[in-house]
Design a protein around this motif. Structure first.
Motif, PDB file in Angstrom:
ATOM      1  N   PHE A 162       0.835  -1.197   0.000  1.00  0.00           N
ATOM      2  CA  PHE A 162       0.000   0.000   0.000  1.00  0.00           C
ATOM      3  C   PHE A 162       0.873   1.251   0.000  1.00  0.00           C
ATOM      4  N   GLY A 163       0.633   2.119  -0.974  1.00  0.00           N
ATOM      5  CA  GLY A 163       1.396   3.357  -1.055  1.00  0.00           C
ATOM      6  C   GLY A 163       1.689   3.694  -2.502  1.00  0.00           C
ATOM      7  N   ALA A 164       2.308   4.833  -2.714  1.00  0.00           N
ATOM      8  CA  ALA A 164       2.668   5.285  -4.052  1.00  0.00           C
ATOM      9  C   ALA A 164       3.988   4.636  -4.443  1.00  0.00           C
ATOM     10  N   GLU A 165       3.919   3.621  -5.300  1.00  0.00           N
ATOM     11  CA  GLU A 165       5.109   2.883  -5.706  1.00  0.00           C
ATOM     12  C   GLU A 165       5.733   3.581  -6.906  1.00  0.00           C
ATOM     13  N   TYR A 166       6.765   4.394  -6.656  1.00  0.00           N
ATOM     14  CA  TYR A 166       7.404   5.122  -7.737  1.00  0.00           C
ATOM     15  C   TYR A 166       8.190   4.202  -8.656  1.00  0.00           C
ATOM     16  N   GLY A 167       8.815   3.191  -8.060  1.00  0.00           N
ATOM     17  CA  GLY A 167       9.681   2.359  -8.866  1.00  0.00           C
ATOM     18  C   GLY A 167      10.826   3.183  -9.421  1.00  0.00           C
ATOM     19  N   CYS A 168      11.326   2.768 -10.572  1.00  0.00           N
ATOM     20  CA  CYS A 168      12.442   3.476 -11.202  1.00  0.00           C
ATOM     21  C   CYS A 168      12.277   3.396 -12.713  1.00  0.00           C
ATOM     22  N   ILE A 169      12.653   4.449 -13.415  1.00  0.00           N
ATOM     23  CA  ILE A 169      12.689   4.390 -14.874  1.00  0.00           C
ATOM     24  C   ILE A 169      13.654   3.270 -15.254  1.00  0.00           C
ATOM     25  N   MET A 170      13.235   2.399 -16.165  1.00  0.00           N
ATOM     26  CA  MET A 170      14.095   1.243 -16.471  1.00  0.00           C
ATOM     27  C   MET A 170      14.129   0.944 -17.966  1.00  0.00           C
ATOM     28  N   LEU A 171      15.271   0.468 -18.400  1.00  0.00           N
ATOM     29  CA  LEU A 171      15.462  -0.029 -19.749  1.00  0.00           C
ATOM     30  C   LEU A 171      14.982  -1.472 -19.791  1.00  0.00           C
ATOM     31  N   ALA A 172      14.294  -1.850 -20.864  1.00  0.00           N
ATOM     32  CA  ALA A 172      13.760  -3.207 -20.978  1.00  0.00           C
ATOM     33  C   ALA A 172      14.857  -4.242 -20.769  1.00  0.00           C
ATOM     34  N   GLY A 173      14.522  -5.310 -20.081  1.00  0.00           N
ATOM     35  CA  GLY A 173      15.514  -6.325 -19.747  1.00  0.00           C
ATOM     36  C   GLY A 173      16.118  -7.022 -20.946  1.00  0.00           C
ATOM     37  N   VAL A 174      15.424  -7.009 -22.098  1.00  0.00           N
ATOM     38  CA  VAL A 174      15.961  -7.664 -23.300  1.00  0.00           C
ATOM     39  C   VAL A 174      16.899  -6.749 -24.070  1.00  0.00           C
ATOM     40  N   ASN A 175      16.932  -5.473 -23.694  1.00  0.00           N
ATOM     41  CA  ASN A 175      17.830  -4.533 -24.375  1.00  0.00           C
ATOM     42  C   ASN A 175      19.244  -4.621 -23.831  1.00  0.00           C
ATOM     43  N   SER A 176      20.164  -4.050 -24.602  1.00  0.00           N
ATOM     44  CA  SER A 176      21.561  -4.004 -24.178  1.00  0.00           C
ATOM     45  C   SER A 176      21.811  -2.754 -23.338  1.00  0.00           C
ATOM     46  N   PRO A 177      22.491  -2.876 -22.186  1.00  0.00           N
ATOM     47  CA  PRO A 177      22.811  -1.698 -21.384  1.00  0.00           C
ATOM     48  C   PRO A 177      23.831  -0.786 -22.051  1.00  0.00           C
ATOM     49  N   GLU A 178      24.395  -1.248 -23.175  1.00  0.00           N
ATOM     50  CA  GLU A 178      25.326  -0.419 -23.941  1.00  0.00           C
ATOM     51  C   GLU A 178      24.594   0.468 -24.946  1.00  0.00           C
ATOM     52  N   TRP A 179      23.261   0.349 -25.016  1.00  0.00           N
ATOM     53  CA  TRP A 179      22.425   1.183 -25.881  1.00  0.00           C
ATOM     54  C   TRP A 179      22.781   1.026 -27.365  1.00  0.00           C
ATOM     55  N   THR A 180      23.074  -0.200 -27.779  1.00  0.00           N
ATOM     56  CA  THR A 180      23.435  -0.463 -29.166  1.00  0.00           C
ATOM     57  C   THR A 180      22.296  -1.057 -29.983  1.00  0.00           C
ATOM     58  N   ASP A 181      21.145  -1.307 -29.354  1.00  0.00           N
ATOM     59  CA  ASP A 181      20.035  -1.938 -30.087  1.00  0.00           C
ATOM     60  C   ASP A 181      19.356  -0.950 -31.021  1.00  0.00           C
ATOM     61  N   GLN A 182      18.685  -1.507 -32.026  1.00  0.00           N
ATOM     62  CA  GLN A 182      17.934  -0.665 -32.954  1.00  0.00           C
ATOM     63  C   GLN A 182      16.699  -0.062 -32.281  1.00  0.00           C
ATOM     64  N   VAL A 183      16.059  -0.824 -31.391  1.00  0.00           N
ATOM     65  CA  VAL A 183      14.882  -0.336 -30.664  1.00  0.00           C
ATOM     66  C   VAL A 183      15.157  -0.490 -29.168  1.00  0.00           C
ATOM     67  N   ASN A 184      15.203   0.623 -28.454  1.00  0.00           N
ATOM     68  CA  ASN A 184      15.453   0.635 -27.017  1.00  0.00           C
ATOM     69  C   ASN A 184      14.191   1.106 -26.314  1.00  0.00           C
ATOM     70  N   VAL A 185      13.624   0.239 -25.454  1.00  0.00           N
ATOM     71  CA  VAL A 185      12.347   0.536 -24.808  1.00  0.00           C
ATOM     72  C   VAL A 185      12.605   0.908 -23.344  1.00  0.00           C
ATOM     73  N   ILE A 186      12.068   2.069 -22.936  1.00  0.00           N
ATOM     74  CA  ILE A 186      12.281   2.598 -21.587  1.00  0.00           C
ATOM     75  C   ILE A 186      10.923   2.753 -20.917  1.00  0.00           C
ATOM     76  N   TYR A 187      10.774   2.153 -19.732  1.00  0.00           N
ATOM     77  CA  TYR A 187       9.508   2.157 -19.011  1.00  0.00           C
ATOM     78  C   TYR A 187       9.535   3.158 -17.849  1.00  0.00           C
ATOM     79  N   GLY A 188       8.356   3.723 -17.560  1.00  0.00           N
ATOM     80  CA  GLY A 188       8.205   4.583 -16.391  1.00  0.00           C
ATOM     81  C   GLY A 188       6.749   4.639 -15.966  1.00  0.00           C
ATOM     82  N   HIS A 189       6.514   4.755 -14.656  1.00  0.00           N
ATOM     83  CA  HIS A 189       5.145   4.808 -14.142  1.00  0.00           C
ATOM     84  C   HIS A 189       4.448   6.110 -14.544  1.00  0.00           C
TER      85      HIS A 189
END
Length: 336
Positions: A162-189
């Motif tokens: 119970f509460g305001a779950e801010y979470g964190c802006i995140m890069l999709a788990g299937v993407n590369s953390p090096e940002w080399t993919d053609q499609v990079n998906v970023i999630y946020g509440h």
């Protein structure tokens, strides 16, 4: 000598009953009932009615308990909203800086203290900044995991059930953390208080708002990206045709981009580039409100990339003659 008033008459002879202390045979004197106190005396011969205040008193007490519980819950909810955003405000103050004192913002204008951020959370892989909005947040990533940062903030804390779950802006788990993919998906509440990606949740069918915030910066340890939005799609959260990091052919990438252009709910001004001109995509996804089974996704094309370590601090890095060759070479190599 005789009494002048004549002889005295006895009480019996005078007609008065004789009073005797001896009981009379066959006679029982009536019982004397003690007088009742005023509060015990019946009114009109009926028993007094009991008061009904006992039931209402219980109802009143229960109402007070419910009210206190509701206020307590509301107070906790408001606190979690404040506490969640307060953490990110501190990170902005301590680890993020825009050096635009001359009124010009370039990819060399940003200063991110990556070491300080990693000391708090080693999962940090970037920072998203959208001028003209309150979007300025670190980006985290966990391999093949799109759940953890839905419920944990940058400090990896959670408010629980119970509460305001801010979470964190995140890069999709299937993407590369090096940002080399053609499609990079970023999630946020999409937060009710307008923070995180709530502004992006309002873009669908709002041309004026969409066109007022076309520039999205993604700043990373490997380099900084300047991107421009070209479409906003509303899709089911269960869709499987959005999070596709890479394609086998250039035509498949063009088809993907064209599908996003065809489904857009807004009219870009200036107009979006042709699908064939878009080589790398950044997609910013948030929940639709109130139909949360849908996602509002803003698609952006990369217009400029500045590798980490570049000495460029002003102007367009892709036009700077001293660095244009190395920058374009880095872009080509990353997107092959």
């Amino acid at each position: 000598m005789a009494n002048s008033f004549g002889p005295k008459l006895s009480a019996a002879r005078a007609g008065y009953p004789r009073i005797s202390s001896q009981p009379v045979a066959g006679y029982t004197p009536p019982r004397q009932t003690p007088p009742q106190a005023p509060s015990q005396r019946p009114s009109g011969g009926r028993a007094p009615k009991k008061r009904k205040g006992g039931v209402w008193r219980v109802v009143f007490i229960l109402a007070i308990v419910v009210l206190i519980g509701s206020l307590g819950g509301l107070g906790w909810l408001m606190y979690t909203y404040w506490n969640g955003q307060n953490e990110y405000d501190k990170l902005n103050d301590e680890a993020f800086r825009v050096n635009d004192s001359e009124g010009v913002t370039t990819l060399g204008s940003f200063d991110i203290d990556w070491e300080a951020l990693r000391a708090i959370n080693p999962d940090v892989v970037g920072w998203v900044y959208v001028p003209g909005t309150n979007i300025s947040y670190p980006i985290c990533w966990r391999q093949d995991d799109d759940k953890y940062y839905l419920y944990h903030n940058f400090g990896q804390n959670s408010v629980g059930d119970f509460g305001a779950e801010y979470g964190c802006i995140m890069l999709a788990g299937v993407n590369s953390p090096e940002w080399t993919d053609q499609v990079n998906v970023i999630y946020g509440h999409n937060m009710w208080n307008g923070t995180m990606f709530a502004t992006l949740g309002d873009l669908a069918w709002n041309d004026e708002l969409f066109n007022s915030i076309r520039t999205f910066y993604v700043l990373t340890p490997v380099g900084n990206f300047r991107t421009t939005s070209f479409a906003v799609d509303k899709v089911l959260g269960s869709s499987t045709d959005i999070v596709i990091p890479n394609f086998d052919t250039k035509q498949e990438l063009r088809d993907y981009v064209q599908a996003r252009l065809d489904a857009t709910t807004v009219n870009p001004d200036p107009a979006a580039p042709p699908a064939s001109d878009i080589r790398q995509v950044f997609a910013f996804s948030t929940c639709s409100d109130p139909d949360s089974q849908y996602r509002i996704i803003t698609f952006c094309t990369v217009d400029e990339f500045l590798p980490a370590g570049s000495t460029v601090t002003q102007g367009d890095s892709l036009v700077d003659q001293e660095t244009v060759d190395s920058v374009e070479g880095a872009i080509s190599e990353r997107l092959m």
